[in-house]
Write an enzyme that holds these catalytic residues in place. Structure first.
Site, PDB file in Angstrom:
ATOM      1  N   SER A 195      -9.219   3.553   0.883  1.00 24.97           N
ATOM      2  CA  SER A 195      -9.079   5.513   0.536  1.00 24.97           C
ATOM      3  C   SER A 195     -10.734   5.717   0.390  1.00 24.97           C
ATOM      4  O   SER A 195     -11.138   5.106  -0.818  1.00 24.97           O
ATOM      5  CB  SER A 195      -7.681   5.491  -0.122  1.00 24.97           C
ATOM      6  OG  SER A 195      -6.747   4.914   0.888  1.00 24.97           O
TER       7      SER A 195
HETATM    8  N1  SAH Z   1      -5.033   2.193  -1.065  1.00 24.52           N
HETATM    9  C1  SAH Z   1      -5.481   1.065  -0.082  1.00 24.52           C
HETATM   10  C2  SAH Z   1      -4.449   1.494   1.476  1.00 24.52           C
HETATM   11  C3  SAH Z   1      -5.063   0.852   2.303  1.00 24.52           C
HETATM   12  S1  SAH Z   1      -5.065   1.331   3.805  1.00 24.52           S
HETATM   13  C4  SAH Z   1      -7.013   1.244   0.167  1.00 24.52           C
HETATM   14  O1  SAH Z   1      -7.812   1.583  -0.585  1.00 24.52           O
HETATM   15  O2  SAH Z   1      -7.536  -0.140   0.054  1.00 24.52           O
HETATM   16  C5  SAH Z   1      -3.466   1.705   4.129  1.00 24.52           C
HETATM   17  C6  SAH Z   1      -2.279   0.528   4.438  1.00 24.52           C
HETATM   18  O3  SAH Z   1      -0.983   0.740   4.382  1.00 24.52           O
HETATM   19  C7  SAH Z   1      -3.272  -1.294   4.971  1.00 24.52           C
HETATM   20  O4  SAH Z   1      -3.567  -2.115   4.465  1.00 24.52           O
HETATM   21  C8  SAH Z   1      -1.502  -1.278   6.043  1.00 24.52           C
HETATM   22  O5  SAH Z   1      -1.195  -2.700   6.453  1.00 24.52           O
HETATM   23  C9  SAH Z   1      -0.624  -0.874   5.258  1.00 24.52           C
HETATM   24  N2  SAH Z   1       0.625  -0.827   5.224  1.00 24.52           N
HETATM   25  C10 SAH Z   1       1.456   0.740   6.505  1.00 24.52           C
HETATM   26  N3  SAH Z   1       2.268   0.463   6.952  1.00 24.52           N
HETATM   27  C11 SAH Z   1       3.083  -0.449   5.461  1.00 24.52           C
HETATM   28  C12 SAH Z   1       4.548  -1.003   5.627  1.00 24.52           C
HETATM   29  N4  SAH Z   1       5.339  -0.443   6.393  1.00 24.52           N
HETATM   30  N5  SAH Z   1       4.514  -2.050   4.198  1.00 24.52           N
HETATM   31  C13 SAH Z   1       3.105  -2.142   3.766  1.00 24.52           C
HETATM   32  N6  SAH Z   1       1.973  -1.896   3.921  1.00 24.52           N
HETATM   33  C14 SAH Z   1       1.715  -0.986   5.116  1.00 24.52           C
END
Ligand code: SAH
Length: 215
Positions: free
Chosen positions: A60
């Site tokens: 993010s």
């Molecule tokens: N805060 C993280 C954001 C990653 S993007 C960062 O800054 O690195 C969002 C993440 O949510 C992805 O890795 C995706 O695989 C995960 N995601 C999507 N749906 C999900 C779910 N139902 N349960 C757990 N993770 C999920």
């Protein structure tokens, strides 16, 4: 600690954009974001932008990490549930500001990399779970805060049920292509909802999210 000018510039940029919580800014100054981005993006680690990570996901934008974290008004005693560990960067920031973080990721490769990055940084107050975060993690709750780092069609009821009274959930809600970042506070009668800004996140995939066709 990232001890260079680019980290200082990121802090200045976040301050200019309205981030005021000094504890949040201190955590961002302390956590080396270059450890969470792909090697080829290291030079952009302190630019205020989202960047690609493995499994078609993104780390993010620092401004959004700061805004979401600030919305909890953490004092250090809280237990926070994070959905979407991804790179683990947001997890690391939360770990500096509350007592315990429970972080759930659905992609095993991302979960493993994040866990080893945080362990290298000697961050020990995090419990990791692999699976569908839309259902939360009831056995380690209830939570003072729930941060959802992926876009949902609506606020998952399972997550609301795992919030303490007075607890807050911060979550992007809306269409696949654009969402509103909302802050909702659980009261005995209802959820009090406030919009923080427009945003665009990758999809939350799961039982109370979008169906798993891709991502
Ligand atoms: N805060 C993280 C954001 C990653 S993007 C960062 O800054 O690195 C969002 C993440 O949510 C992805 O890795 C995706 O695989 C995960 N995601 C999507 N749906 C999900 C779910 N139902 N349960 C757990 N993770 C999920």
């Amino acid at each position: 600690m990232p001890n260079d000018a680019s980290s200082d510039q990121l802090i200045q940029s976040l301050t200019r954009k309205g981030i005021q919580d000094q504890r949040v800014l201190a955590a961002i100054a302390k956590i080396p974001r270059e450890r969470f981005v792909l090697d080829e993006d290291a030079e952009e680690a302190y630019v205020d932008t989202a960047l690609p990570i493995d499994c078609g996901q993104t780390i993010s934008q620092p401004y959004i990490v700061a805004l979401m974290t600030q919305a909890f008004e953490l004092t250090g005693d809280e237990t926070v549930l994070e959905i979407g560990t991804g790179s683990g960067y947001q997890t690391a920031i939360l770990s500096q500001l509350c007592r315990h973080v429970v972080s759930i990721e659905r992609h095993e490769a991302l979960a493993q990399t994040a866990q080893s990055t945080l362990s290298d940084l000697q961050i020990t107050n995090v419990s990791y779970r692999l699976g569908d975060g839309t259902l939360g993690c009831a056995e380690l709750g209830p939570y003072d805060g729930i941060l959802v780092a992926a876009a949902a069609p609506k606020v998952p009821q399972s997550l609301v049920n795992q919030l303490r009274n007075g607890g807050r959930i911060v979550i992007p809600v809306g269409e696949e292509s654009s969402q509103s970042l909302i802050l909702a506070t659980r009261t005995p009668q209802q959820l009090r909802v406030e919009k923080l800004c427009d945003c665009r996140f990758v999809k939350l995939i799961g039982a109370e999210g979008w169906p798993a066709s891709d991502g």
